[in-house]
Motif scaffolding. Structure first.
Motif, PDB file in Angstrom:
ATOM      1  N   GLY A   1       0.917  -1.449   0.058  1.00  0.00           N
ATOM      2  CA  GLY A   1       0.143   0.124  -0.246  1.00  0.00           C
ATOM      3  C   GLY A   1       0.524   1.274   0.006  1.00  0.00           C
ATOM      4  O   GLY A   1       0.325   2.373  -0.169  1.00  0.00           O
ATOM      5  N   GLY A   2       2.174   1.045  -0.011  1.00  0.00           N
ATOM      6  CA  GLY A   2       2.883   2.573   0.148  1.00  0.00           C
ATOM      7  C   GLY A   2       3.083   2.900  -1.301  1.00  0.00           C
ATOM      8  O   GLY A   2       2.605   2.441  -2.388  1.00  0.00           O
ATOM      9  N   GLY A   3       3.508   4.203  -1.311  1.00  0.00           N
ATOM     10  CA  GLY A   3       3.801   4.888  -2.762  1.00  0.00           C
ATOM     11  C   GLY A   3       3.911   6.313  -2.685  1.00  0.00           C
ATOM     12  O   GLY A   3       4.343   6.877  -1.402  1.00  0.00           O
ATOM     13  N   LEU A   4       3.902   7.227  -3.772  1.00  0.00           N
ATOM     14  CA  LEU A   4       3.876   8.570  -3.729  1.00  0.00           C
ATOM     15  C   LEU A   4       2.743   9.280  -3.529  1.00  0.00           C
ATOM     16  O   LEU A   4       1.625   9.012  -4.465  1.00  0.00           O
ATOM     17  CB  LEU A   4       4.918   8.860  -5.116  1.00  0.00           C
ATOM     18  N   VAL A   5       2.579  10.337  -2.767  1.00  0.00           N
ATOM     19  CA  VAL A   5       1.421  10.998  -2.551  1.00  0.00           C
ATOM     20  C   VAL A   5       1.910  12.392  -2.291  1.00  0.00           C
ATOM     21  O   VAL A   5       2.848  12.775  -1.707  1.00  0.00           O
ATOM     22  CB  VAL A   5       0.591  10.490  -1.455  1.00  0.00           C
ATOM     23  N   GLN A   6       0.963  13.513  -2.567  1.00  0.00           N
ATOM     24  CA  GLN A   6       1.076  14.784  -2.433  1.00  0.00           C
ATOM     25  C   GLN A   6       0.797  15.028  -1.077  1.00  0.00           C
ATOM     26  O   GLN A   6      -0.035  14.378  -0.167  1.00  0.00           O
ATOM     27  CB  GLN A   6       0.339  15.582  -3.196  1.00  0.00           C
ATOM     28  N   ALA A   7       1.272  16.208  -0.255  1.00  0.00           N
ATOM     29  CA  ALA A   7       0.901  16.701   1.011  1.00  0.00           C
ATOM     30  C   ALA A   7      -0.552  16.640   1.086  1.00  0.00           C
ATOM     31  O   ALA A   7      -1.130  17.073   0.221  1.00  0.00           O
ATOM     32  CB  ALA A   7       1.858  17.789   1.287  1.00  0.00           C
ATOM     33  N   GLY A   8      -1.111  16.335   2.216  1.00  0.00           N
ATOM     34  CA  GLY A   8      -2.499  16.523   2.222  1.00  0.00           C
ATOM     35  C   GLY A   8      -3.383  15.229   1.909  1.00  0.00           C
ATOM     36  O   GLY A   8      -4.495  15.188   2.009  1.00  0.00           O
ATOM     37  N   GLY A   9      -2.533  14.589   1.119  1.00  0.00           N
ATOM     38  CA  GLY A   9      -3.235  13.327   0.654  1.00  0.00           C
ATOM     39  C   GLY A   9      -3.410  11.972   1.557  1.00  0.00           C
ATOM     40  O   GLY A   9      -2.878  12.149   2.624  1.00  0.00           O
ATOM     41  N   SER A  10      -4.014  11.011   1.082  1.00  0.00           N
ATOM     42  CA  SER A  10      -4.034   9.742   2.115  1.00  0.00           C
ATOM     43  C   SER A  10      -3.635   8.391   1.176  1.00  0.00           C
ATOM     44  O   SER A  10      -3.612   8.445   0.172  1.00  0.00           O
ATOM     45  CB  SER A  10      -5.611   9.694   2.136  1.00  0.00           C
ATOM     46  N   LEU A  11      -3.198   7.713   2.122  1.00  0.00           N
ATOM     47  CA  LEU A  11      -2.707   6.274   1.945  1.00  0.00           C
ATOM     48  C   LEU A  11      -3.534   5.298   2.885  1.00  0.00           C
ATOM     49  O   LEU A  11      -3.526   5.571   4.015  1.00  0.00           O
ATOM     50  CB  LEU A  11      -1.244   5.971   1.896  1.00  0.00           C
ATOM     51  N   ARG A  12      -3.579   4.234   2.310  1.00  0.00           N
ATOM     52  CA  ARG A  12      -3.779   3.071   3.286  1.00  0.00           C
ATOM     53  C   ARG A  12      -2.802   1.964   3.447  1.00  0.00           C
ATOM     54  O   ARG A  12      -2.968   1.293   2.197  1.00  0.00           O
ATOM     55  CB  ARG A  12      -5.106   2.386   3.349  1.00  0.00           C
ATOM     56  N   LEU A  13      -2.160   1.581   4.285  1.00  0.00           N
ATOM     57  CA  LEU A  13      -0.927   0.497   4.361  1.00  0.00           C
ATOM     58  C   LEU A  13      -2.019  -0.620   4.771  1.00  0.00           C
ATOM     59  O   LEU A  13      -2.686  -0.864   5.695  1.00  0.00           O
ATOM     60  CB  LEU A  13      -0.068   0.839   5.145  1.00  0.00           C
ATOM     61  N   SER A  14      -1.480  -1.965   4.314  1.00  0.00           N
ATOM     62  CA  SER A  14      -2.012  -3.339   4.802  1.00  0.00           C
ATOM     63  C   SER A  14      -0.820  -4.032   5.170  1.00  0.00           C
ATOM     64  O   SER A  14       0.140  -3.914   4.671  1.00  0.00           O
ATOM     65  CB  SER A  14      -2.890  -3.825   3.601  1.00  0.00           C
ATOM     66  N   CYS A  15      -1.056  -4.896   6.177  1.00  0.00           N
ATOM     67  CA  CYS A  15      -0.034  -5.935   6.653  1.00  0.00           C
ATOM     68  C   CYS A  15      -0.796  -7.082   6.755  1.00  0.00           C
ATOM     69  O   CYS A  15      -1.741  -7.336   7.298  1.00  0.00           O
ATOM     70  CB  CYS A  15       0.531  -5.330   7.898  1.00  0.00           C
ATOM     71  N   ALA A  16      -0.577  -8.124   5.849  1.00  0.00           N
ATOM     72  CA  ALA A  16      -0.933  -9.584   5.833  1.00  0.00           C
ATOM     73  C   ALA A  16      -0.124 -10.307   6.850  1.00  0.00           C
ATOM     74  O   ALA A  16       1.041 -10.592   6.365  1.00  0.00           O
ATOM     75  CB  ALA A  16      -1.379  -9.889   4.445  1.00  0.00           C
ATOM     76  N   ALA A  17      -0.595 -11.119   7.398  1.00  0.00           N
ATOM     77  CA  ALA A  17      -0.157 -11.991   8.398  1.00  0.00           C
ATOM     78  C   ALA A  17      -0.355 -13.488   7.881  1.00  0.00           C
ATOM     79  O   ALA A  17      -1.662 -13.939   7.872  1.00  0.00           O
ATOM     80  CB  ALA A  17      -0.283 -11.712   9.864  1.00  0.00           C
ATOM     81  N   SER A  18       0.790 -14.307   8.360  1.00  0.00           N
ATOM     82  CA  SER A  18       0.284 -15.816   8.127  1.00  0.00           C
ATOM     83  C   SER A  18       0.070 -16.199   9.398  1.00  0.00           C
ATOM     84  O   SER A  18       0.239 -15.818  10.480  1.00  0.00           O
ATOM     85  CB  SER A  18       1.852 -16.460   7.636  1.00  0.00           C
ATOM     86  N   GLY A  19      -0.327 -17.490   9.513  1.00  0.00           N
ATOM     87  CA  GLY A  19      -0.630 -18.520  10.713  1.00  0.00           C
ATOM     88  C   GLY A  19      -2.210 -18.050  11.273  1.00  0.00           C
ATOM     89  O   GLY A  19      -2.769 -17.208  10.684  1.00  0.00           O
ATOM     90  N   ARG A  20      -2.429 -19.096  12.136  1.00  0.00           N
ATOM     91  CA  ARG A  20      -3.657 -19.303  12.703  1.00  0.00           C
ATOM     92  C   ARG A  20      -4.012 -18.373  13.867  1.00  0.00           C
ATOM     93  O   ARG A  20      -5.190 -18.457  14.405  1.00  0.00           O
ATOM     94  CB  ARG A  20      -4.213 -20.581  12.741  1.00  0.00           C
ATOM     95  N   THR A  21      -3.031 -17.873  14.451  1.00  0.00           N
ATOM     96  CA  THR A  21      -3.140 -17.156  15.622  1.00  0.00           C
ATOM     97  C   THR A  21      -3.114 -15.595  15.608  1.00  0.00           C
ATOM     98  O   THR A  21      -2.839 -14.877  16.715  1.00  0.00           O
ATOM     99  CB  THR A  21      -1.949 -17.570  16.692  1.00  0.00           C
ATOM    100  N   PHE A  22      -3.135 -15.093  14.527  1.00  0.00           N
ATOM    101  CA  PHE A  22      -3.040 -13.620  14.290  1.00  0.00           C
ATOM    102  C   PHE A  22      -4.030 -12.793  15.271  1.00  0.00           C
ATOM    103  O   PHE A  22      -3.540 -11.720  15.754  1.00  0.00           O
ATOM    104  CB  PHE A  22      -3.619 -13.267  12.815  1.00  0.00           C
ATOM    105  N   SER A  23      -5.057 -13.263  15.716  1.00  0.00           N
ATOM    106  CA  SER A  23      -6.087 -12.736  16.759  1.00  0.00           C
ATOM    107  C   SER A  23      -5.335 -12.495  18.051  1.00  0.00           C
ATOM    108  O   SER A  23      -5.870 -11.658  18.942  1.00  0.00           O
ATOM    109  CB  SER A  23      -7.476 -13.244  16.498  1.00  0.00           C
ATOM    110  N   ARG A  24      -4.268 -13.128  18.383  1.00  0.00           N
ATOM    111  CA  ARG A  24      -3.785 -13.066  19.602  1.00  0.00           C
ATOM    112  C   ARG A  24      -2.431 -12.278  19.706  1.00  0.00           C
ATOM    113  O   ARG A  24      -2.089 -12.047  20.814  1.00  0.00           O
ATOM    114  CB  ARG A  24      -3.288 -14.534  19.985  1.00  0.00           C
ATOM    115  N   TYR A  25      -2.272 -11.736  18.531  1.00  0.00           N
ATOM    116  CA  TYR A  25      -1.034 -10.811  18.520  1.00  0.00           C
ATOM    117  C   TYR A  25      -1.654  -9.383  18.540  1.00  0.00           C
ATOM    118  O   TYR A  25      -2.333  -8.982  18.097  1.00  0.00           O
ATOM    119  CB  TYR A  25      -0.408 -10.936  17.186  1.00  0.00           C
ATOM    120  N   THR A  26      -0.713  -8.559  19.297  1.00  0.00           N
ATOM    121  CA  THR A  26      -0.701  -7.244  19.101  1.00  0.00           C
ATOM    122  C   THR A  26       0.101  -7.012  17.882  1.00  0.00           C
ATOM    123  O   THR A  26       1.110  -7.181  17.803  1.00  0.00           O
ATOM    124  CB  THR A  26      -0.152  -6.512  20.427  1.00  0.00           C
ATOM    125  N   MET A  27      -0.436  -5.993  17.128  1.00  0.00           N
ATOM    126  CA  MET A  27       0.097  -5.392  16.021  1.00  0.00           C
ATOM    127  C   MET A  27       0.610  -4.006  16.134  1.00  0.00           C
ATOM    128  O   MET A  27      -0.122  -3.127  16.470  1.00  0.00           O
ATOM    129  CB  MET A  27      -0.774  -5.665  14.796  1.00  0.00           C
TER     130      MET A  27
END
Length: 124
Positions: A8-34
């Motif tokens: 989700g990274g990239g180049l954006v002008q000041a005042g703009g928006s971006l949304r970063l995503s982080c995909a995790a492997s494994g079955r215990t994702f819900s037990r992690y603080t991110m």
């Protein structure tokens, strides 16, 4: 350990928006603080935001409060960082990290797993 992949990274002008995503492997994702950290050239890695497992309470660095929002979707094993009103000083490589800890979340050493990072560049 959990495997993490940012996008989700990239180049954006000041005042703009971006949304970063982080995909995790494994079955215990819900037990992690991110967490999200960032590192600009020549600077130390710094804390941006974190969201706990369970109730999902979150913390933010003062520099991003009111502009960034961290969220998670446990069904998709994904954590997000919505970044609004971006400033040139937000330019950095952004890293996703995971930990079982619930405190000390502003400290990078408290995290056990890290992604490879995604570049965010904000032009003035």
């Amino acid at each position: 350990q959990v495997q993490l992949v940012e996008s989700g990274g990239g180049l954006v002008q000041a005042g703009g928006s971006l949304r970063l995503s982080c995909a995790a492997s494994g079955r215990t994702f819900s037990r992690y603080t991110m967490g999200w950290f960032r590192q600009a050239p020549g600077k130390d890695r710094e804390f941006v935001a974190a969201i706990r497992w369970g109730g999902g309470s979150s913390d933010y660095a003062d520099s991003v409060k009111g502009r960034f929002t961290i969220s998670r979707d446990n069904a998709k094993n994904t954590v997000y960082l919505q970044m609004n009103s971006l400033k040139p000083e937000d330019t950095a490589v952004y890293y996703c990290a995971a930990t079982y800890n619930m405190v000390g979340l502003t400290t990078a050493a408290r995290y056990d797993s890290w992604g490879q990072g995604t570049q965010v560049t904000v032009s003035s």
